[in-house]
Design an enzyme around this catalytic site. Sequence first.
Site, PDB file in Angstrom:
ATOM      1  N   ASP A   1     -29.521  12.813   4.774  1.00 16.83           N
ATOM      2  CA  ASP A   1     -29.187  14.155   4.154  1.00 16.83           C
ATOM      3  C   ASP A   1     -29.647  14.152   2.728  1.00 16.83           C
ATOM      4  O   ASP A   1     -29.508  15.208   2.253  1.00 16.83           O
ATOM      5  CB  ASP A   1     -27.768  14.306   4.266  1.00 16.83           C
TER       6      ASP A   1
ATOM      7  N   MET B   1     -31.939  18.333  10.248  1.00 16.23           N
ATOM      8  CA  MET B   1     -30.516  17.980   9.818  1.00 16.23           C
ATOM      9  C   MET B   1     -30.087  18.404   8.442  1.00 16.23           C
ATOM     10  O   MET B   1     -31.241  18.708   7.669  1.00 16.23           O
ATOM     11  CB  MET B   1     -30.375  16.555   9.906  1.00 16.23           C
ATOM     12  N   GLY B   2     -28.908  18.137   7.838  1.00 14.83           N
ATOM     13  CA  GLY B   2     -28.490  18.422   6.418  1.00 14.83           C
ATOM     14  C   GLY B   2     -27.275  19.387   6.572  1.00 14.83           C
ATOM     15  O   GLY B   2     -27.460  20.741   6.853  1.00 14.83           O
ATOM     16  N   ARG B   3     -26.255  18.744   6.751  1.00 13.54           N
ATOM     17  CA  ARG B   3     -24.976  19.417   6.857  1.00 13.54           C
ATOM     18  C   ARG B   3     -24.499  20.359   6.004  1.00 13.54           C
ATOM     19  O   ARG B   3     -24.111  21.477   6.152  1.00 13.54           O
ATOM     20  CB  ARG B   3     -23.892  18.190   7.007  1.00 13.54           C
TER      21      ARG B   3
ATOM     22  N   THR C   1     -28.914   7.768   3.551  1.00 17.17           N
ATOM     23  CA  THR C   1     -28.740   9.003   4.479  1.00 17.17           C
ATOM     24  C   THR C   1     -29.718   9.941   4.379  1.00 17.17           C
ATOM     25  O   THR C   1     -30.442   9.983   3.197  1.00 17.17           O
ATOM     26  CB  THR C   1     -27.396   9.896   3.694  1.00 17.17           C
TER      27      THR C   1
ATOM     28  N   GLY D   1     -24.578   7.710  10.350  1.00 17.45           N
ATOM     29  CA  GLY D   1     -25.861   7.989  10.882  1.00 17.45           C
ATOM     30  C   GLY D   1     -26.946   7.123  10.265  1.00 17.45           C
ATOM     31  O   GLY D   1     -27.169   7.040   9.187  1.00 17.45           O
TER      32      GLY D   1
HETATM   33  O1  F6P Z   1     -26.096  10.731   8.908  1.00 22.81           O
HETATM   34  C1  F6P Z   1     -26.214  12.254   8.438  1.00 22.81           C
HETATM   35  C2  F6P Z   1     -26.426  13.053   9.716  1.00 22.81           C
HETATM   36  O2  F6P Z   1     -27.512  12.731  10.163  1.00 22.81           O
HETATM   37  C3  F6P Z   1     -26.464  14.511   9.476  1.00 22.81           C
HETATM   38  O3  F6P Z   1     -27.563  15.264   9.091  1.00 22.81           O
HETATM   39  C4  F6P Z   1     -26.116  14.983  11.017  1.00 22.81           C
HETATM   40  O4  F6P Z   1     -25.141  16.199  10.990  1.00 22.81           O
HETATM   41  C5  F6P Z   1     -25.155  14.064  11.622  1.00 22.81           C
HETATM   42  O5  F6P Z   1     -25.430  12.694  10.696  1.00 22.81           O
HETATM   43  C6  F6P Z   1     -24.911  13.502  12.820  1.00 22.81           C
HETATM   44  O6  F6P Z   1     -24.266  12.527  13.109  1.00 22.81           O
HETATM   45  P1  F6P Z   1     -23.841  11.940  14.618  1.00 22.81           P
HETATM   46  O7  F6P Z   1     -24.940  10.916  14.790  1.00 22.81           O
HETATM   47  O8  F6P Z   1     -22.716  10.932  14.072  1.00 22.81           O
HETATM   48  O9  F6P Z   1     -23.623  13.074  15.431  1.00 22.81           O
END
Ligand code: F6P
Length: 422
Positions: A143, A189-191, A141, A13
Amino acid sequence: MSAGNLLYAQSGGVTAVINASAAGVIEAARKSKKIGKVYAAKNGIIGALREELIDTSLESVEAIKALRHTPGGAFGSCRYKLKSLEDNREQYQRLIDVFRAHDIRWFLYNGGNDSADTSNKLSQIAGKLGYPLQCIGVPKTVDNDLVVTDTCPGFGSAAKYTAVSITEASLDVASMHESSTKVFVMEVMGRHAGWLAAAAGLAGRKETDAPHIILFPELVFDEAKFLAKVKATVEKVGWCTVVVSEGVRNAAGKFLSEVGTRDAFGHSQLGGVAPMLAELVKRELGYKYHWAMPDYLQRSARHIASKTDSEQAYAVGKAAVAYALAGLNAVMPVIRRRASSPYRWEIEPAALNDIANHEKKMPADFIRADGFGITAAARRYLAPLIAGEAYPPYRADGLPDYVVLKNKLIRKKLPAYRIADK
Ligand code: F6P
């Protein structure tokens, strides 16, 4: 006499400042006589496999400089997992073939956990295959979940967006609550780690300040406790703003917001916990709500970037080249905090081995005892990261003056390559 060429690639991302790291890499490499051309892989490692290499020497000094204030990934990024050497030796062989064909001696991979793992593996495999290659990870990142480093470039700017946005939206709700909206829910965000949610906490000081409730992925979501807190806040303050991390899970360990799809790394795609919670509030408590899911807006918001973050992103790019020239391999420039107030930081190398595949979560002492806010320790950590503004220049038409590169590919020398399964 140059000793070879350097390949830079963006991964995962993207962020508001990943291009500042690219600028750091390219500007530093242009100053060195040892480095011949700086290539950039089109769309990350996929471009390296396909031999789609961008010649950055065709970009002007001004265009590279403008990367420092342009969000997104200027060369394209990707989520693509290299299989293990045992499962797909041919894929690694192909990368080495591409590197050999274009005399690439340095590979700089700008990404998060997974990308650190890829760079690490690649450096080991190049060694095994007898190809002289130095791999350097460049951290990035939103995150903020990379270990070792104090923070991850990209996070401070997304964090600033989060804190600023909840401040502004809370003023809006405060104005309307008497006769209209009482609850506003913002999803960030923040998995697996609640850093971005925590950053929203910088907006308030007291428990009655907005945001009144922060929901962290580090804690199990307790519906009854959440509803009771919303009700108590509305009764006391008149209204309530909630910041929820996309990664919040229930007691069964299931994401509240899972949408059912997975990426190449097997990560579930998340999104949609804000409307879910807003509906829950309406159903159980009857309050009118609004909700927002800034989604990509938060990680691309270069217009409100943190100056600290933007400077760190540039600095890690420059340092990566310095490490490459110093002969380091399988390392990443990380940020070391020397002091919090005033914030002082330095860049130093750390082994990719210590970073790849680890995840830094919010420490327990950063989360308030009631589970709905941040502590003074978290505030001390977070505050310097959003400090300062680094506004992009604006054009006469009122829009930011972002750069779009030419991104001209060099001539291929190898047979075409089909990417297996993404
Ligand atoms: O790069 C981290 C992130 O921004 C996460 O917080 C988010 O869940 C994810 O990427 C989204 O990813 P993508 O753009 O591949 O759907």
